[in-house]
Scaffold this motif. Structure first.
Motif, PDB file in Angstrom:
ATOM      1  N   ASP A  88       3.261   0.753  -0.491  1.00 38.78           N
ATOM      2  CA  ASP A  88       2.148   0.030  -0.822  1.00 38.78           C
ATOM      3  C   ASP A  88       1.695  -0.189  -2.229  1.00 38.78           C
ATOM      4  N   GLU A 123       2.261   2.558   3.460  1.00 39.94           N
ATOM      5  CA  GLU A 123       2.009   3.629   2.684  1.00 39.94           C
ATOM      6  C   GLU A 123       2.899   4.901   3.284  1.00 39.94           C
ATOM      7  N   CYS A 126       2.380  -5.611   5.518  1.00 37.46           N
ATOM      8  CA  CYS A 126       2.621  -6.278   4.212  1.00 37.46           C
ATOM      9  C   CYS A 126       2.065  -7.662   3.781  1.00 37.46           C
ATOM     10  N   LEU A 144      -1.307  -7.117   2.631  1.00 33.07           N
ATOM     11  CA  LEU A 144      -1.242  -6.826   1.252  1.00 33.07           C
ATOM     12  C   LEU A 144      -0.840  -7.827   0.207  1.00 33.07           C
TER      13      LEU A 144
END
Length: 345
Positions: free
Chosen positions: A130, A231, A267, A270
């Motif tokens: 992350d 993460e 993903c 993000l």
């Protein structure tokens, strides 16, 4: 039913006192110069320069029970066992938090254990996926090693014995449960959109039931990680994946593609859709399993709504301070669930 978390406490040594002591250098046997602490939903994590120590909160809900020190010890041991599958020697063991003769609380020192901690080798924060995504520093060579690490794990994992029809029905039950929670009026989420997403997911299951049966029959349902998020992926030279879901085996019994779709979803949230796609690509190349794109989209939509439910539940936890953050996060996941449900054509 709403998820209700009930907190218990040891009247002799309250959680507040344990957290305060574990936040100080004196609590540890190796004379650490400093301690950082991080609160998660169900744990406190204490970081020294070399190690991470996880203390589980004394809590009970519909899906876990950490209400006694003995229950926390058992779960901590299971956490170490399971995480060693993908994280090797990162998980060092379970250590006691003890009372000394003078009445002080110390880690691994003293006569009387009052709680238990998972002890881990500390990983470099910059290497977590992350953080690498946030900084735009995802390097192909280390990403490739991490993707291969996961793909090989799935290739070698033993299939879980499960009735194909039960696998399908589990999704149907979970979709209805997610719908029921997300449309509760007090959450003030877009109920019409939630109903539309859930309806489309159920329609897809009805349209292609054999697709779900075959995942079981082909041995693709395994005991996986259960919480595969960026993460938890460390892009070190020897990659590891940490923090698997240890407290409920059913939650980590899933299709390997479902698990990778979950990683791809996170993903995407993000802003790194291509990173999740790469993990899926390497899985296909290593295992020879080629799932249909619509199945991947179904899993991503399903996981998005599950994450929306978990996010909005945080707003009911009296220990959570930033309620707005979790309402916004739930809305993000609903957007993602809607996007992937629209691809189920």
């Amino acid at each position: 039913m709403p998820n209700t978390i009930v907190y218990f406490d040891d009247n002799r040594v309250p959680l507040r006192e344990k957290v305060e002591v574990l936040s100080t250098s004196e609590a540890y046997p190796d004379k650490v110069p400093r301690v950082e602490r991080i609160e998660t939903h169900m744990s406190w994590v204490f970081l020294t320069p070399q190690y991470a120590y996880k203390l589980k909160k004394p809590a009970r809900s519909s899906f876990l029970d950490f209400s006694t020190a003995e229950a926390r010890r058992r779960d901590s041991e299971e956490e170490v066992r399971l995480n060693r599958r993908l994280a090797g020697d990162v998980y060092l063991g379970v250590v006691p938090l003890c009372l000394t003769r003078s009445g002080a609380l110390r880690v691994e020192v003293g006569q009387e254990p009052v709680d238990w901690l998972v002890k881990m080798r500390r990983l470099p924060a910059d290497c977590m996926l992350d953080n690498a995504i946030a900084k735009g520093q995802v390097k192909h060579n280390v990403l490739s090693r991490a993707a291969d690490h996961l793909a090989c794990f799935y290739r070698e994992a033993a299939p879980v014995a499960l009735e194909p029809a039960e696998y399908r029905h589990r999704f149907e039950r979970d979709i209805e449960a997610q719908r029921a929670e997300l449309v509760r009026p007090e959450f003030d989420l877009p109920s019409a959109r939630i109903h539309a997403v859930c309806d489309r997911q159920l329609e897809y299951i009805d349209e292609v039931p054999l697709r779900f049966y075959r995942r079981v029959q082909e041995g693709r349902v395994i005991e996986g990680h259960g919480d595969l998020r960026p993460e938890h992926v460390c892009l070190a030279p020897e990659p590891v994946v940490i923090d698997c879901l240890e407290f409920n085996r059913d939650f980590r019994t899933l299709d390997a593609v479902d698990e990778l779709a979950y990683l791809a979803l996170e993903c995407e949230r993000l802003g790194a859709l291509e990173v999740g796609a790469y993990f899926m690509q390497r899985y296909v190349e290593v295992t020879g399993d080629e799932p249909m794109e619509t199945l991947i989209n179904f899993y991503m939509s399903f996981r998005a709504m599950l994450r929306a439910k978990i996010a909005i539940w945080h707003t009911e936890d009296h220990l959570v301070q930033d309620v707005g953050k979790w309402s916004r996060r739930a809305a993000e996941y609903i957007d993602l669930g809607e996007r992937h449900a629209a691809a189920l054509i």
